[in-house]
Scaffold this motif. Structure first.
Motif, PDB file in Angstrom:
ATOM      1  N   UNK A 107       0.818  -1.210   0.000  1.00  0.00           N
ATOM      2  CA  UNK A 107       0.000   0.000   0.000  1.00  0.00           C
ATOM      3  C   UNK A 107       0.852   1.260   0.000  1.00  0.00           C
ATOM      4  N   UNK A 108       0.297   2.331  -0.535  1.00  0.00           N
ATOM      5  CA  UNK A 108       0.853   3.662  -0.326  1.00  0.00           C
ATOM      6  C   UNK A 108      -0.305   4.605  -0.042  1.00  0.00           C
ATOM      7  N   UNK A 109       0.001   5.699   0.680  1.00  0.00           N
ATOM      8  CA  UNK A 109      -1.045   6.583   1.173  1.00  0.00           C
ATOM      9  C   UNK A 109      -0.805   8.028   0.752  1.00  0.00           C
ATOM     10  N   UNK A 110      -1.906   8.779   0.702  1.00  0.00           N
ATOM     11  CA  UNK A 110      -1.851  10.227   0.552  1.00  0.00           C
ATOM     12  C   UNK A 110      -2.838  10.831   1.531  1.00  0.00           C
ATOM     13  N   UNK A 111      -2.556  12.055   1.952  1.00  0.00           N
ATOM     14  CA  UNK A 111      -3.387  12.757   2.929  1.00  0.00           C
ATOM     15  C   UNK A 111      -3.913  14.031   2.296  1.00  0.00           C
ATOM     16  N   UNK A 112      -5.216  14.133   2.178  1.00  0.00           N
ATOM     17  CA  UNK A 112      -5.871  15.317   1.623  1.00  0.00           C
ATOM     18  C   UNK A 112      -6.296  16.220   2.776  1.00  0.00           C
ATOM     19  N   UNK A 113      -5.737  17.426   2.817  1.00  0.00           N
ATOM     20  CA  UNK A 113      -6.146  18.425   3.794  1.00  0.00           C
ATOM     21  C   UNK A 113      -6.956  19.508   3.082  1.00  0.00           C
ATOM     22  N   UNK A 118      -2.859  18.412  -1.003  1.00  0.00           N
ATOM     23  CA  UNK A 118      -2.644  16.988  -0.803  1.00  0.00           C
ATOM     24  C   UNK A 118      -1.165  16.727  -0.558  1.00  0.00           C
ATOM     25  N   UNK A 119      -0.867  15.662   0.201  1.00  0.00           N
ATOM     26  CA  UNK A 119       0.506  15.323   0.580  1.00  0.00           C
ATOM     27  C   UNK A 119       0.675  13.817   0.453  1.00  0.00           C
ATOM     28  N   UNK A 120       1.832  13.393  -0.082  1.00  0.00           N
ATOM     29  CA  UNK A 120       2.005  12.025  -0.544  1.00  0.00           C
ATOM     30  C   UNK A 120       3.110  11.269   0.179  1.00  0.00           C
ATOM     31  N   UNK A 121       2.913   9.954   0.275  1.00  0.00           N
ATOM     32  CA  UNK A 121       4.052   9.079   0.500  1.00  0.00           C
ATOM     33  C   UNK A 121       4.847   9.021  -0.805  1.00  0.00           C
ATOM     34  N   UNK A 122       6.156   8.777  -0.723  1.00  0.00           N
ATOM     35  CA  UNK A 122       6.990   8.845  -1.928  1.00  0.00           C
ATOM     36  C   UNK A 122       6.543   7.940  -3.066  1.00  0.00           C
ATOM     37  N   UNK A 123       6.005   6.747  -2.767  1.00  0.00           N
ATOM     38  CA  UNK A 123       5.648   5.805  -3.833  1.00  0.00           C
ATOM     39  C   UNK A 123       4.188   5.919  -4.276  1.00  0.00           C
ATOM     40  N   UNK A 124       3.452   6.827  -3.684  1.00  0.00           N
ATOM     41  CA  UNK A 124       2.055   7.008  -4.096  1.00  0.00           C
ATOM     42  C   UNK A 124       2.019   7.630  -5.496  1.00  0.00           C
ATOM     43  N   UNK A 125       1.152   7.127  -6.405  1.00  0.00           N
ATOM     44  CA  UNK A 125       1.066   7.713  -7.762  1.00  0.00           C
ATOM     45  C   UNK A 125       0.378   9.073  -7.707  1.00  0.00           C
ATOM     46  N   UNK A 126       1.155  10.125  -7.545  1.00  0.00           N
ATOM     47  CA  UNK A 126       0.600  11.443  -7.258  1.00  0.00           C
ATOM     48  C   UNK A 126      -0.116  12.038  -8.467  1.00  0.00           C
ATOM     49  N   UNK A 127      -1.050  12.937  -8.166  1.00  0.00           N
ATOM     50  CA  UNK A 127      -1.844  13.595  -9.196  1.00  0.00           C
ATOM     51  C   UNK A 127      -1.029  14.733  -9.818  1.00  0.00           C
ATOM     52  N   UNK A 128      -1.108  14.914 -11.136  1.00  0.00           N
ATOM     53  CA  UNK A 128      -0.413  16.051 -11.745  1.00  0.00           C
ATOM     54  C   UNK A 128      -1.137  17.354 -11.401  1.00  0.00           C
ATOM     55  N   UNK A 129      -0.417  18.430 -11.461  1.00  0.00           N
ATOM     56  CA  UNK A 129      -1.037  19.731 -11.268  1.00  0.00           C
ATOM     57  C   UNK A 129      -1.405  20.053  -9.841  1.00  0.00           C
ATOM     58  N   UNK A 130      -0.692  19.484  -8.866  1.00  0.00           N
ATOM     59  CA  UNK A 130      -0.953  19.780  -7.456  1.00  0.00           C
ATOM     60  C   UNK A 130       0.300  20.372  -6.820  1.00  0.00           C
ATOM     61  N   UNK A 142       6.434  12.368   2.366  1.00  0.00           N
ATOM     62  CA  UNK A 142       6.974  11.796   3.609  1.00  0.00           C
ATOM     63  C   UNK A 142       6.178  10.541   3.928  1.00  0.00           C
ATOM     64  N   UNK A 143       6.652   9.707   4.838  1.00  0.00           N
ATOM     65  CA  UNK A 143       5.839   8.580   5.309  1.00  0.00           C
ATOM     66  C   UNK A 143       4.516   9.098   5.864  1.00  0.00           C
ATOM     67  N   UNK A 144       3.480   8.295   5.736  1.00  0.00           N
ATOM     68  CA  UNK A 144       2.141   8.767   6.087  1.00  0.00           C
ATOM     69  C   UNK A 144       2.039   9.163   7.554  1.00  0.00           C
ATOM     70  N   UNK A 145       2.797   8.509   8.426  1.00  0.00           N
ATOM     71  CA  UNK A 145       2.758   8.878   9.839  1.00  0.00           C
ATOM     72  C   UNK A 145       3.193  10.329  10.038  1.00  0.00           C
ATOM     73  N   UNK A 146       4.176  10.766   9.231  1.00  0.00           N
ATOM     74  CA  UNK A 146       4.613  12.171   9.306  1.00  0.00           C
ATOM     75  C   UNK A 146       3.572  13.092   8.665  1.00  0.00           C
TER      76      UNK A 146
END
Length: 293
Positions: A129-135, A139-151, A157-161
């Motif tokens: 798994x990989x995680x992202x946090x939407x505030x 949005x903020x990503x774990x390094x291996x999460x397939x991030x969205x373009x244009x953000x 960082x690791x999701x705990x951080x």
């Protein structure tokens, strides 16, 4: 944050409901999803749909955009709002004023305690798994999460951080969604697995064709936030017409007095709705609005 209560949602029916045309009250509010529903596949709003939305509000029917999108992605419809200009974003976690620079006017957050519990539970039942946090503002990503373009402005960082509670920077913003991605799992199987493993801590749904879980605070859904908005306006569920296409629309479609699945909808959505309309590419929402008017 505005404190809210959570009115009960209707259970989803197990089979399509027969419409009772003679007894149905006149609609007072149209609630429509965006991607796969109101928007065409190229993320535009057709001229026919723009005209139908304007005609509905001219006739005294409010229109609410109810979407999984964050506030910053609402530019696709900002030019097509009339009247009140409010949208329900992030699957019910935020209410946004589109007339005021997409200002968030209500937040129903996912607490850090619940978010961390979800992360631990999901990692226990499935690897990879990989995680992202939407505030509220990004949005903020774990390094291996397939991030969205244009953000722009995202951190990595690791999701705990990423879930750190602090009064500084983006850490001071409420969490509106936790996103969990798996590279290979079947999307519906992943949703069932996540709900079983961590449903005691949060609400789970999905709207992507990939294995991407959208995780909100307990009791937070498109339906429960729409119910709050309707309660404030003295609008009953029977006076609401709703449109959607994916599992994150199910609660809203089951709550509304009249519901329409798009022809391109997920099979579970087609099962639970009162009616079906044409696809998003064929102006299905506009066709129904024209008939209502």
């Amino acid at each position: 944050m505005v404190p809210v209560t959570h009115p009960p949602e209707r259970p989803a029916p197990t089979s399509p409901r027969a419409p009772s045309e003679g007894a149905r009250p006149a609609p007072r509010l149209i609630a429509t999803d965006l991607d796969g529903t109101l928007l065409r596949n190229d993320k535009t709003v057709s001229d026919r749909t723009v005209a139908a939305l304007a005609a509905a509000e001219s006739a005294g029917i409010e229109v609410f955009f109810v979407t999984g999108r964050p506030a910053r992605w609402m530019g696709v419809v900002s030019d097509h709002v009339h009247g009140h200009g409010l949208a329900i974003c992030a699957n019910g976690a935020a209410v946004v004023d589109l007339h005021a620079g997409r200002r968030v006017v209500r937040v129903r957050e996912l607490t850090r305690t619940d978010a961390v519990a979800v992360v631990e539970a999901l990692r226990t039942v499935t690897p990879g798994l990989s995680f992202a946090v939407e505030r509220t503002r990004g949005i903020h990503y774990e390094p291996h999460y397939p991030h969205f373009p244009g953000d722009p402005g995202a951190s990595y960082a690791p999701v705990e951080e990423l879930l750190t509670d602090s009064d500084e920077g983006h850490f001071a913003e409420p969490v509106v969604k936790l996103l969990a991605h798996h590279p290979t799992m079947d999307p519906d199987e992943f949703l069932a697995l996540g709900s079983k493993a961590a449903g005691a801590h949060a609400e789970f749904t999905r709207s992507s064709p990939s294995a991407l879980l959208e995780i909100s605070g307990h009791g937070v859904s498109k339906a429960s936030t729409l119910a709050l908005a309707c309660q404030e306006r003295g609008i009953s569920p029977e006076q609401v017409v709703a449109f959607g296409d994916m599992p994150n629309d199910l609660a809203m479609l089951s709550w509304a007095g009249t519901s329409y699945a798009m022809a391109n909808a997920h099979p579970d959505v087609l099962m639970c709705t009162t009616h079906t309309t044409s696809s998003n590419e064929d102006d299905g929402v506009a066709k129904v609005i024209e008939d209502l008017l």
